[in-house]
Design an enzyme around this catalytic site. Structure first.
Site, PDB file in Angstrom:
ATOM      1  N   ALA A 104       0.838  -1.196   0.000  1.00 60.63           N
ATOM      2  CA  ALA A 104       0.000   0.000   0.000  1.00 60.63           C
ATOM      3  C   ALA A 104       0.873   1.246   0.000  1.00 60.63           C
ATOM      4  O   ALA A 104       2.070   1.176   0.265  1.00 60.63           O
ATOM      5  CB  ALA A 104      -0.904  -0.001   1.232  1.00 60.63           C
ATOM      6  N   MET A 105       0.251   2.394  -0.308  1.00 62.57           N
ATOM      7  CA  MET A 105       0.977   3.668  -0.357  1.00 62.57           C
ATOM      8  C   MET A 105       0.097   4.762   0.238  1.00 62.57           C
ATOM      9  O   MET A 105      -1.080   4.872  -0.103  1.00 62.57           O
ATOM     10  CB  MET A 105       1.338   3.968  -1.826  1.00 62.57           C
ATOM     11  CG  MET A 105       1.935   5.338  -2.066  1.00 62.57           C
ATOM     12  SD  MET A 105       3.541   5.525  -1.219  1.00 62.57           S
ATOM     13  CE  MET A 105       3.534   7.301  -0.949  1.00 62.57           C
ATOM     14  N   GLU A 106       0.720   5.576   1.096  1.00 63.03           N
ATOM     15  CA  GLU A 106      -0.044   6.485   1.958  1.00 63.03           C
ATOM     16  C   GLU A 106      -0.381   7.839   1.345  1.00 63.03           C
ATOM     17  O   GLU A 106      -0.382   8.846   2.050  1.00 63.03           O
ATOM     18  CB  GLU A 106       0.755   6.704   3.241  1.00 63.03           C
ATOM     19  CG  GLU A 106       2.092   7.466   3.072  1.00 63.03           C
ATOM     20  CD  GLU A 106       3.310   6.574   2.860  1.00 63.03           C
ATOM     21  OE1 GLU A 106       3.125   5.417   2.426  1.00 63.03           O
ATOM     22  OE2 GLU A 106       4.432   7.037   3.113  1.00 63.03           O
ATOM     23  N   HIS A 139      -1.671   1.317   9.358  1.00 61.73           N
ATOM     24  CA  HIS A 139      -0.328   1.800   9.016  1.00 61.73           C
ATOM     25  C   HIS A 139      -0.424   3.004   8.065  1.00 61.73           C
ATOM     26  O   HIS A 139       0.193   4.049   8.297  1.00 61.73           O
ATOM     27  CB  HIS A 139       0.463   0.651   8.379  1.00 61.73           C
ATOM     28  CG  HIS A 139       1.833   1.010   7.895  1.00 61.73           C
ATOM     29  ND1 HIS A 139       2.977   0.592   8.540  1.00 61.73           N
ATOM     30  CD2 HIS A 139       2.258   1.735   6.836  1.00 61.73           C
ATOM     31  CE1 HIS A 139       4.037   1.048   7.896  1.00 61.73           C
ATOM     32  NE2 HIS A 139       3.631   1.748   6.849  1.00 61.73           N
ATOM     33  N   GLU A 140      -1.218   2.856   7.010  1.00 62.02           N
ATOM     34  CA  GLU A 140      -1.314   3.940   6.021  1.00 62.02           C
ATOM     35  C   GLU A 140      -1.989   5.167   6.624  1.00 62.02           C
ATOM     36  O   GLU A 140      -1.658   6.300   6.286  1.00 62.02           O
ATOM     37  CB  GLU A 140      -2.071   3.461   4.776  1.00 62.02           C
ATOM     38  CG  GLU A 140      -1.468   2.226   4.093  1.00 62.02           C
ATOM     39  CD  GLU A 140       0.025   2.331   3.810  1.00 62.02           C
ATOM     40  OE1 GLU A 140       0.503   3.443   3.513  1.00 62.02           O
ATOM     41  OE2 GLU A 140       0.718   1.293   3.911  1.00 62.02           O
ATOM     42  N   HIS A 143       0.417   7.203   8.603  1.00 67.53           N
ATOM     43  CA  HIS A 143       1.226   8.041   7.708  1.00 67.53           C
ATOM     44  C   HIS A 143       0.540   9.361   7.372  1.00 67.53           C
ATOM     45  O   HIS A 143       1.208  10.306   6.969  1.00 67.53           O
ATOM     46  CB  HIS A 143       1.454   7.314   6.379  1.00 67.53           C
ATOM     47  CG  HIS A 143       2.615   6.374   6.367  1.00 67.53           C
ATOM     48  ND1 HIS A 143       3.851   6.708   6.856  1.00 67.53           N
ATOM     49  CD2 HIS A 143       2.734   5.114   5.873  1.00 67.53           C
ATOM     50  CE1 HIS A 143       4.678   5.674   6.666  1.00 67.53           C
ATOM     51  NE2 HIS A 143       4.024   4.700   6.085  1.00 67.53           N
ATOM     52  N   GLU A 162       8.374   5.079   8.410  1.00 71.18           N
ATOM     53  CA  GLU A 162       7.959   3.673   8.372  1.00 71.18           C
ATOM     54  C   GLU A 162       7.972   3.009   9.743  1.00 71.18           C
ATOM     55  O   GLU A 162       7.069   2.253  10.078  1.00 71.18           O
ATOM     56  CB  GLU A 162       8.831   2.895   7.385  1.00 71.18           C
ATOM     57  CG  GLU A 162       8.713   3.391   5.943  1.00 71.18           C
ATOM     58  CD  GLU A 162       7.271   3.436   5.437  1.00 71.18           C
ATOM     59  OE1 GLU A 162       6.390   2.805   6.044  1.00 71.18           O
ATOM     60  OE2 GLU A 162       7.038   4.137   4.435  1.00 71.18           O
TER      61      GLU A 162
END
Ligand SMILES: [Zn+2]
Length: 698
Positions: A104-106, A139-140, A143, A162
């Site tokens: 995934a990407m935040e 987690h995302e 961020h 991270e």
């Protein structure tokens, strides 16, 4: 879908539509997001924030868990960070395909997550995968503050993003789902980090990054898992409230700006955590794993006096590190089992007084990033008192002793005795660790079928009664860790070759003939995994046909990847050839090759070397230099080390070969370690089998 809500959408004369998005606040360019496709969106409000999940058409219901997670987590983060989420909306966008390197990407306001890490299908999603969906969303979302609202000035401090997001994800998931025992999973994360950090090829958490190549290399277990472990240790040192006050001040001071690691330490120190900066500096600026040794323990007037010294744990340079270890300020928390926890910051040598006498634990609560080495008498007492330890200390003790055995710091029999001493009524989360500790020695004897059979016999005898208790299928009102335990038992026993589990898997697979839904449920891919691992040609062909007629893209890619798990090398060779065709789909092909590498690493690496250009086209550009190191990195074969070395010499620059070099170092150490351990494990098995025969009166 963009970072902000659509502000206007106007039809143009040429038949196109002009879509205008709202303007974001000041933000970093790497967080820009634009997604388009045949999409479906589902939303809910959380205070003033619109929370959304976006999927391909027809899939949005499968994103309910991700949406529920967002709605549970956002209010907690708003409160924790003290700065409410600043954008009007937060979407989580599920995209097709997969990467071998990230989930995934935040992007600010528009998180991107691969479908496999976000969608839940009751017909096939395992409990472990469901928990990952929650944790990845957490987690995302972390961020959105740590990374997006406040961004590190340069990639040297990537770990700030991270490590922090990973730590926060564990923390909030534990808060919202206490029954999952998330804190215990930190031990597994610590082990991943130490698995890199105990080699001379490691690097500090804060590291110099000059090139794009070095940026991608920085996304490793040191950045994520050591980062998380160090933050957990520092929070434990500061205390939850002081730590949070520091984080709030940091957010307020640096919102919409850039920071370096030191900014965080000064914020937390100003909040009251005196001395934290020194510890933080030691653990982030220098590499490696401290070893806290108990040099002696005395029981005097009902109290235990421990003499401690700090060394350095190393898997490949023990003698050198014994002579000249790096020095850390190590926050140590210790207790006599069941007694009060005492703390100190260890500098070189120190003495601790603990109330009570008996077995003691030096890393009580396992918040410390270090290994603990005990005298043999305490090990024996800990094995006896094992169930009196908290589950997290049980998990930490097993992991420490395993690694101390591998590293040659103590006989392997200590760890094997400890694994042997775990009773069948230990907590489910610890029992779920056990199969792995049996599969480890099993793997060491790869190629020696006779010894593998003896290890399997031991594992089956220990684990089958536990599997009988939890059953093959979910039962109403079972404990929260039972699904994880069941999956661990079935997949590991199945992979090791347990006849009963394989027969059950085949029985269920055969039932698909009359009932296509026979395997539906959280263990669908676990059972299919066992079938695929022991497949013959006819079964493999049937799995391939199943993949091609799978009900969803997600199912399809998972079944294709299983084709790579076949133990029969003729079938894994077919899987490799299949991976280079258009049949599985581009991103699935790389997953098939990775699956082959699990049991046939040499075959996978040779194949990739022979089809290098085709393989590289299948994986992310920025991580191509790491791919071979990952495929071959689990080997214990010196020929593999030489092969990787020749590959790196031929194709990689000195900066881009670091990941491959880490694999080479691990392989060489493993080769030496396994040769040393084999006689120890055999001797332990001999003794164990003799005792069992004695008990049976043979
Ligand atoms: Zn992240």
């Amino acid at each position: 879908v963009g970072n902000m809500l659509v502000a206007a959408s106007t039809a143009q004369r040429d038949g196109t539509t002009l879509v205008t998005f709202g303007t974001t606040p000041r933000m970093s360019t790497y967080l820009l997001f634009l997604g388009l496709g045949e999409l479906e969106r589902m939303t809910t409000m959380s205070g003033p924030t619109e929370l959304g999940v976006v999927t391909g058409r027809g899939n949005v219901k499968k994103a309910q868990l991700a949406l529920d997670a967002s709605a549970e987590i956002l209010p907690y983060f708003n409160e924790y960070f003290g700065t409410p989420f600043p954008l009007p909306k937060l979407d989580n966008v599920a995209g097709p395909g997969q990467s071998q390197f990230f989930a995934a990407m935040e992007n600010w306001g528009a998180i991107f997550t691969f479908e496999r890490s976000m969608l839940v299908d009751p017909k096939s999603t395992s409990e472990a995968a469901r928990r990952r969906v929650y944790e990845i969303a957490a987690h995302e979302m972390a961020h959105q503050w740590f990374g997006d609202l406040v961004t590190m000035a340069w990639w040297d401090d990537l770990w700030l993003n991270e490590g922090f997001a990973s730590w926060m994800a564990t923390k909030v998931t534990d808060r919202m789902k206490p029954e999952w025992d998330m804190l215990v999973t930190r031990v597994a994360g610590r082990e991943r980090a130490m698995g890199l950090d105990a080699f001379t090829t490691t690097h500090p958490v804060v590291q110099q990054v000059r090139t794009v190549e070095e940026v991608s290399q920085a996304f490793d277990a040191i950045t994520y898992q050591k980062g998380e472990a160090v933050i957990a240790m520092l929070e434990s040192f500061a205390g939850e409230d002081v730590w949070r006050a520091g984080i709030r001040a940091y957010m307020q001071r640096h919102a919409y700006g850039n920071t370096v690691t030191g900014d965080l330490w000064s914020a937390v120190e100003s909040a009251g955590a005196t001395g934290l900066g020194t510890i933080a500096h030691d653990f982030t600026m220098q590499p490696g794993v401290p070893l806290v040794k108990v040099e002696g323990a005395q029981c005097v007037n009902g109290a235990t006096r421990l003499s401690l010294s700090q060394g350095e744990f190393s898997r490949d340079a023990r003698e050198a590190k014994d002579k000249t270890p790096l020095a850390w300020h190590v926050p140590v928390k210790a207790q006599v089992v069941g007694g009060e926890v005492h703390s100190m910051v260890l500098e070189g040598k120190g003495v601790m007084e603990l109330p009570g006498c008996g077995a003691y634990v030096v890393n009580a609560g396992q918040a410390g990033y270090y290994r603990s080495l005990y005298p043999a008498d305490n090990m024996a007492r800990l094995a006896k008192d094992f169930t009196r330890l908290t589950p997290i200390d049980q998990s930490g003790l097993l992991a420490d002793n395993w690694q101390l055995g591998l590293g040659g710091y103590q006989p392997m029999s200590h760890a094997l005795d400890l694994v042997d001493a775990v009773p069948a009524d230990a907590s489910d989360i610890i029992l779920a660790d056990l199969p792995g500790y049996m599969d480890g020695p099993h793997g060491i004897f790869e190629g020696d079928t006779a010894t593998q059979k003896r290890i399997l016999a031991y594992a089956s005898a220990r684990l089958t009664p536990i599997l009988a208790r939890v059953g093959y299928d979910a039962r109403p009102d079972e404990g929260p860790q039972v699904p994880m335990l069941r999956q661990s038992l079935i997949s590991t026993l199945g992979a090791m070759g347990d006849e009963a589990v394989i027969a059950e898997a085949r029985r269920r697979f055969a039932a698909l003939g009359s009932d296509p839904a026979a395997l539906d449920g959280p263990l669908k891919f676990v059972w299919l995994g066992v079938v695929a691992h022991h497949a013959d040609q006819a079964t493999w062909d049937r799995l391939r046909a199943m993949a091609n007629s799978a009900p969803s893209a997600l199912d399809k890619s998972q079944i294709f990847a299983l084709l790579g798990r076949a133990k029969d090398p003729a079938l894994s060779a077919q899987a490799l050839r299949l991976a280079l065709t258009d049949e599985p789909g581009k991103t699935t092909s790389a997953a098939i090759i990775a699956a082959v590498a699990v049991d046939h690493d040499m075959q996978a690496v040779d194949f990739v070397l022979a089809h290098r250009a085709q393989y590289e086209a299948l994986i992310d550009v920025s991580v191509r230099s790491q791919a071979l190191g990952r495929l071959g990195g689990g080997s214990a074969d010196l020929a593999m080390a030489d092969k990787l070395n020749a590959y790196a010499d031929a194709y990689l620059t000195p900066e881009s070969r670091k990941v491959v070099d880490r694999s080479i170092a691990a392989i060489r150490t493993r080769a030496v370690t396994w040769a040393r351990l084999k006689p120890d494990i055999m001797a332990w098995l001999d003794a164990k089998e003799a005792t069992t025969r004695g008990r049976r009166g043979e």
